[in-house]
Design a protein around this motif. Structure first.
Motif, PDB file in Angstrom:
ATOM      1  N   PRO A 186       0.827  -1.212   0.000  1.00  0.00           N
ATOM      2  CA  PRO A 186       0.000   0.000   0.000  1.00  0.00           C
ATOM      3  C   PRO A 186       0.859   1.259   0.000  1.00  0.00           C
ATOM      4  CG  PRO A 186       0.124  -0.899   2.214  1.00  0.00           C
ATOM      5  CD  PRO A 186       0.823  -1.888   1.319  1.00  0.00           C
ATOM      6  N   VAL A 187       0.329   2.308  -0.591  1.00  0.00           N
ATOM      7  CA  VAL A 187       0.941   3.635  -0.523  1.00  0.00           C
ATOM      8  C   VAL A 187       0.223   4.420   0.562  1.00  0.00           C
ATOM      9  CG1 VAL A 187       1.328   5.814  -1.730  1.00  0.00           C
ATOM     10  CG2 VAL A 187       1.617   3.639  -2.948  1.00  0.00           C
ATOM     11  N   LEU A 188       0.990   4.995   1.485  1.00  0.00           N
ATOM     12  CA  LEU A 188       0.431   5.775   2.588  1.00  0.00           C
ATOM     13  C   LEU A 188       0.839   7.239   2.433  1.00  0.00           C
ATOM     14  CD1 LEU A 188       1.212   3.416   5.622  1.00  0.00           C
ATOM     15  CD2 LEU A 188      -0.746   3.367   4.064  1.00  0.00           C
ATOM     16  N   LEU A 189      -0.135   8.125   2.538  1.00  0.00           N
ATOM     17  CA  LEU A 189       0.085   9.566   2.420  1.00  0.00           C
ATOM     18  C   LEU A 189      -0.971  10.268   3.249  1.00  0.00           C
ATOM     19  CD1 LEU A 189       1.385  12.064   0.841  1.00  0.00           C
ATOM     20  CD2 LEU A 189      -0.502  11.745  -0.789  1.00  0.00           C
ATOM     21  N   HIS A 190      -0.589  11.364   3.907  1.00  0.00           N
ATOM     22  CA  HIS A 190      -1.582  12.104   4.685  1.00  0.00           C
ATOM     23  C   HIS A 190      -2.622  12.695   3.734  1.00  0.00           C
ATOM     24  CE1 HIS A 190      -3.441  14.948   7.426  1.00  0.00           C
ATOM     25  NE2 HIS A 190      -2.831  14.322   8.416  1.00  0.00           N
ATOM     26  N   PRO A 191      -3.904  12.544   4.037  1.00  0.00           N
ATOM     27  CA  PRO A 191      -4.948  12.984   3.106  1.00  0.00           C
ATOM     28  C   PRO A 191      -5.009  14.488   2.881  1.00  0.00           C
ATOM     29  CG  PRO A 191      -5.904  12.187   5.171  1.00  0.00           C
ATOM     30  CD  PRO A 191      -4.458  11.810   5.196  1.00  0.00           C
ATOM     31  N   ALA A 192      -4.369  15.279   3.725  1.00  0.00           N
ATOM     32  CA  ALA A 192      -4.341  16.723   3.491  1.00  0.00           C
ATOM     33  C   ALA A 192      -3.563  17.087   2.231  1.00  0.00           C
ATOM     34  CB  ALA A 192      -3.744  17.448   4.703  1.00  0.00           C
ATOM     35  N   ASP A 193      -2.796  16.151   1.706  1.00  0.00           N
ATOM     36  CA  ASP A 193      -2.053  16.381   0.466  1.00  0.00           C
ATOM     37  C   ASP A 193      -2.732  15.735  -0.740  1.00  0.00           C
ATOM     38  OD1 ASP A 193      -0.159  17.947   1.634  1.00  0.00           O
ATOM     39  OD2 ASP A 193       1.534  16.596   1.292  1.00  0.00           O
ATOM     40  N   ASP A 194      -4.004  15.425  -0.608  1.00  0.00           N
ATOM     41  CA  ASP A 194      -4.732  14.780  -1.698  1.00  0.00           C
ATOM     42  C   ASP A 194      -4.648  15.588  -2.992  1.00  0.00           C
ATOM     43  OD1 ASP A 194      -6.848  12.708  -2.641  1.00  0.00           O
ATOM     44  OD2 ASP A 194      -7.792  14.637  -3.051  1.00  0.00           O
ATOM     45  N   MET A 195      -4.769  16.919  -2.909  1.00  0.00           N
ATOM     46  CA  MET A 195      -4.775  17.734  -4.129  1.00  0.00           C
ATOM     47  C   MET A 195      -3.432  17.667  -4.845  1.00  0.00           C
ATOM     48  SD  MET A 195      -4.000  19.367  -1.296  1.00  0.00           S
ATOM     49  CE  MET A 195      -2.886  20.573  -0.594  1.00  0.00           C
ATOM     50  N   LEU A 196      -2.333  17.545  -4.083  1.00  0.00           N
ATOM     51  CA  LEU A 196      -1.013  17.397  -4.698  1.00  0.00           C
ATOM     52  C   LEU A 196      -0.877  16.024  -5.345  1.00  0.00           C
ATOM     53  CD1 LEU A 196       1.100  19.053  -1.877  1.00  0.00           C
ATOM     54  CD2 LEU A 196       0.706  19.992  -4.171  1.00  0.00           C
ATOM     55  N   TRP A 197      -1.360  15.000  -4.654  1.00  0.00           N
ATOM     56  CA  TRP A 197      -1.333  13.649  -5.214  1.00  0.00           C
ATOM     57  C   TRP A 197      -2.114  13.592  -6.526  1.00  0.00           C
ATOM     58  CZ3 TRP A 197       0.833   8.865  -4.286  1.00  0.00           C
ATOM     59  CH2 TRP A 197       0.219   7.771  -4.911  1.00  0.00           C
ATOM     60  N   ARG A 198      -3.298  14.168  -6.527  1.00  0.00           N
ATOM     61  CA  ARG A 198      -4.159  14.110  -7.721  1.00  0.00           C
ATOM     62  C   ARG A 198      -3.542  14.858  -8.891  1.00  0.00           C
ATOM     63  NH1 ARG A 198      -6.473   9.696  -6.527  1.00  0.00           N
ATOM     64  NH2 ARG A 198      -7.300   9.753  -4.410  1.00  0.00           N
ATOM     65  N   ALA A 199      -2.744  15.871  -8.625  1.00  0.00           N
ATOM     66  CA  ALA A 199      -2.087  16.609  -9.711  1.00  0.00           C
ATOM     67  C   ALA A 199      -1.103  15.722 -10.470  1.00  0.00           C
ATOM     68  CB  ALA A 199      -1.368  17.831  -9.151  1.00  0.00           C
ATOM     69  N   THR A 200      -0.539  14.719  -9.778  1.00  0.00           N
ATOM     70  CA  THR A 200       0.415  13.805 -10.413  1.00  0.00           C
ATOM     71  C   THR A 200      -0.239  12.487 -10.796  1.00  0.00           C
ATOM     72  OG1 THR A 200       2.230  14.768  -9.116  1.00  0.00           O
ATOM     73  CG2 THR A 200       2.631  12.614 -10.090  1.00  0.00           C
ATOM     74  N   HIS A 201      -1.099  11.977  -9.929  1.00  0.00           N
ATOM     75  CA  HIS A 201      -1.731  10.669 -10.141  1.00  0.00           C
ATOM     76  C   HIS A 201      -3.246  10.803  -9.979  1.00  0.00           C
ATOM     77  CE1 HIS A 201       2.274   8.989  -9.994  1.00  0.00           C
ATOM     78  NE2 HIS A 201       2.453   9.360  -8.744  1.00  0.00           N
ATOM     79  N   PRO A 202      -3.931  11.355 -10.980  1.00  0.00           N
ATOM     80  CA  PRO A 202      -5.364  11.655 -10.806  1.00  0.00           C
ATOM     81  C   PRO A 202      -6.246  10.437 -10.556  1.00  0.00           C
ATOM     82  CG  PRO A 202      -4.643  12.018 -13.080  1.00  0.00           C
ATOM     83  CD  PRO A 202      -3.418  11.837 -12.270  1.00  0.00           C
ATOM     84  N   ASP A 203      -5.804   9.267 -11.000  1.00  0.00           N
ATOM     85  CA  ASP A 203      -6.670   8.094 -10.882  1.00  0.00           C
ATOM     86  C   ASP A 203      -6.128   7.003  -9.958  1.00  0.00           C
ATOM     87  OD1 ASP A 203      -8.532   9.123 -12.764  1.00  0.00           O
ATOM     88  OD2 ASP A 203      -7.158   8.560 -14.374  1.00  0.00           O
ATOM     89  N   ALA A 204      -4.977   7.235  -9.351  1.00  0.00           N
ATOM     90  CA  ALA A 204      -4.354   6.198  -8.519  1.00  0.00           C
ATOM     91  C   ALA A 204      -4.785   6.352  -7.063  1.00  0.00           C
ATOM     92  CB  ALA A 204      -2.842   6.259  -8.626  1.00  0.00           C
TER      93      ALA A 204
END
Length: 207
Positions: free
Chosen positions: A85-103
């Motif tokens: 699994p990939v773990l990331l704090h959800p407050a950075d969701d918008m940054l994650w989606r900018a790179t991986h919109p569907d992952a």
């Protein structure tokens, strides 16, 4: 049980991209575990050297210290290749989606504990460099993985979108500087340092 635990560093090169700018960067990827299992910290630029460093070990998780593209570049690829699994704090969701919109990724939470090889990594939410920036503290080893929150020389950058200088200073002063001074700080870029060495580099907050 921590006697067989080791920390490996993989350095990869690529670009950091935000706010329309692009910068060449070298990133530290940290692996902590023993001969059987390991946690991967950050997923920068190129999966191959990270997978090679893992070898045949079971990967408990790929933990991303924050959502900037240079720390999550190959996170979905690593998740697939390493069945982790990939773990990331959800407050950075918008940054994650900018790179991986569907992952997908799984949420990292403050005070969460991640067990590997007989030790525990304690999650410390340290917003400022980004809203979801988090550090990983390993009390049994006296080690702190800081991502881009704290470097040798002071706090991480706060000149981009979603970052805030007073917030990062407060995070460091309230959550990191109280740790034992001899704690080794392993950063997202560049050299190691210690909590004691960085204390003088963090200005006081205006209360």
């Amino acid at each position: 049980m921590s006697g067989d635990v080791r920390i490996d560093r993989v350095v990869t090169s690529g670009t950091f991209e935000l706010d329309g700018g692009t910068w060449d960067v070298d990133n530290n990827i940290w692996l902590i575990g023993d001969d059987n299992e390991v946690v991967v910290i950050d997923a920068a630029h190129d999966a191959t050297p990270i997978v090679d460093a893992v070898g045949n070990r079971h990967v408990v998780a790929v933990v991303c210290t924050h959502g900037h593209n240079d720390h999550i570049t190959v996170a979905p690829e690593l998740s697939r290749q390493l069945d982790a699994p990939v773990l990331l704090h959800p407050a950075d969701d918008m940054l994650w989606r900018a790179t991986h919109p569907d992952a997908p990724f799984s949420g990292l939470t403050d005070s969460q504990r991640i067990a590997v090889a007989g030790i525990e990594l304690h999650v410390v939410h340290t917003p400022g460099h980004s809203p979801g920036s988090s550090c990983l503290y390993v009390p049994m080893l006296g080690v702190l993985f800081t991502g881009d929150t704290l470097f040798s020389g002071g706090p991480g950058a706060t000149g981009r979108s979603y970052s805030d200088y007073p917030t990062i200073i407060e995070s460091i002063r309230s959550k990191l500087l109280p740790l034992p001074g001899e704690t080794t700080v392993r950063t997202g870029h560049g050299d190691n340092t210690t909590i004691a060495a960085e204390g003088p580099n963090i200005p006081a907050t205006d209360d």
